[in-house]
Design an enzyme around this catalytic site. Sequence first.
Site, mmCIF file in Angstrom:
data_model
loop_
_atom_site.group_PDB
_atom_site.id
_atom_site.type_symbol
_atom_site.label_atom_id
_atom_site.label_comp_id
_atom_site.label_asym_id
_atom_site.label_seq_id
_atom_site.Cartn_x
_atom_site.Cartn_y
_atom_site.Cartn_z
ATOM 1 N N HIS A 140 0.826 -1.200 0.000
ATOM 2 C CA HIS A 140 0.000 0.000 0.000
ATOM 3 C C HIS A 140 0.864 1.256 0.000
ATOM 4 O O HIS A 140 1.494 1.602 1.005
ATOM 5 C CB HIS A 140 -0.928 -0.008 1.217
ATOM 6 C CG HIS A 140 -1.820 1.188 1.289
ATOM 7 N ND1 HIS A 140 -2.245 1.735 2.477
ATOM 8 C CD2 HIS A 140 -2.375 1.952 0.304
ATOM 9 C CE1 HIS A 140 -3.008 2.781 2.225
ATOM 10 N NE2 HIS A 140 -3.106 2.933 0.916
ATOM 11 N N GLU A 152 3.044 0.394 3.247
ATOM 12 C CA GLU A 152 2.579 -0.657 4.148
ATOM 13 C C GLU A 152 2.674 -2.004 3.425
ATOM 14 O O GLU A 152 2.076 -2.176 2.357
ATOM 15 C CB GLU A 152 1.132 -0.398 4.574
ATOM 16 C CG GLU A 152 0.972 0.850 5.426
ATOM 17 C CD GLU A 152 -0.482 1.147 5.762
ATOM 18 O OE1 GLU A 152 -0.707 1.752 6.824
ATOM 19 O OE2 GLU A 152 -1.363 0.786 4.965
ATOM 20 N N ASN A 190 -4.546 4.392 7.893
ATOM 21 C CA ASN A 190 -5.954 4.778 7.867
ATOM 22 C C ASN A 190 -6.641 4.482 9.195
ATOM 23 O O ASN A 190 -7.549 5.204 9.619
ATOM 24 C CB ASN A 190 -6.685 4.062 6.729
ATOM 25 C CG ASN A 190 -6.438 4.723 5.388
ATOM 26 O OD1 ASN A 190 -6.138 5.906 5.316
ATOM 27 N ND2 ASN A 190 -6.549 3.958 4.324
#
Length: 518
Positions: A140, A152, A190
């Site tokens: 990510h 990530e 997030n």
Amino acid sequence: MRIRVVGAGTMGRGIAQWAVTAGHTVELSDARPDAVAEAVTFVGTMLERAVAKGRLGRAEADRARSALSALESPLEVRPGAAPDLVVEAVVEDPEVKAELFTGLERVLPARTVFATNTSSLSVTALGARLADPGRLAGLHFFNPVPLMRLVEVVPGAATRESVVELLTELVASSGHRAVTVADTPGFLVNHAGRGLVTEAFALLEESVAGHAALDRIARDVLGLRMGPFTLMDLTGLDVTSLVMETVWTGFRHADRLRPSYLTANRVAAGLHGRKTGRGFYAYGDGEAGAEVPEPRVEGGDPARPVRVLGEELAMLGTAGQGTGTGDDALVLIPTWGTSVAAAVAAGGLPADRTLGVDPLSLDSPRRVLAVTPAVRDTAVGDAVAVLARDGHAVTVVRDTAGSVAQRLLASVVNVAAGIAERGIAAPQDIDVAVTLGLGYPHGPLAWADRVGVARIVDLLRNLQAETGDPRYRPSPWLVQRAHLGLPATTPAAPLPERAGRAPASGPRRPGRRHRSSS
């Protein structure tokens, strides 16, 4: 390494630029051939811009440009030149992604590793659609990819350890920082970001202050690059709202992650932020949102006597007025997870001239003054004048347990501690990811250490006791470390593996340290 990037949108072209700049050979593909051509041109333009700014040498830029080629189809097979890695960056739709990977699995050799740039979908669920789920992991990236130096690495439940190691080494050797994260809703960044925005909405729901005042406090007192509402205008409230709901639902409606009822109507009205021209702020063509004028309290008396309670505010009582013991003296009290109203009731203080000052704001450019419904307007004006005498800005907010900055900080720290507690990521990686991915001045666990773990736990317990809201229940991660006198960044105690037992592939996996991400 030969890398195939599938998806020529913003993320795909950014990943391609990052990879060729790092010395890799990149094949760029998309379902739309015209999008690939546009992306190749865009990457070339970015490379030229890097040369003009002195960030890249001419020879390096030319080599990078020559290392980028276009494919006619994502499933194209080039004899003798199969990619070592495929990075998917297509639309955030599980069926689209699954169809792509199953197609790639049919035409590419078993040695090719698959990576998805998903920001919200389950890596395990995507892998389960493959004959060999062990070859797929999450990778990510953050936008803009060349500048956001964080990636990530997300193993699915069946992902092979060798795949995690390969991706971690690739990221680290190409100039970015890799953090290994469990395959959970929101992954790491997030998830951690919910601490700030959910609490900011809670403060707005309670009418403690307007969005502009909350943004000013977040910037000036906590040192954030931008306040939560400015940030949501930048990312888009439609996106933020979806992430809040996804993370909250994914963690079975955990109180700590509870979203706000305010978002639905704003999203329905198209108040998404910059991309729609209006969000919490109004935007012109390509212009930043206009700053909401800061309210001014006129006519206050900076020489009014002041009585200061609590050592934390002692500096305010030595600024020229002494201790102010007269019947007309303002009473300024510190609040740490408690309210001014509770202090008035507990201490028999004069309600019409007792006000709260957030201790976190004393060493910042902005002081925060909390007022109750019982305080006189003249007392508010005089208190503002007293606090502003030495050049500080002053924001007046309605009385609430803990005031604004404390509640924002407590939520940021508590959510991050919950991530550590669940073993979603190692403490060091949580702090690195948040500082790089969200731009906070400190990692949340390191921030708790700066303030004091026991003090943060006390703050959360006071907030929970006064509000009755379980969202403030302190994470056992923090409570345990407060009991032991340990920093919040202290890793969990290691557990011996039983003989013959396979290593865990669930949430505890990211706690392992890989050489290139240390």
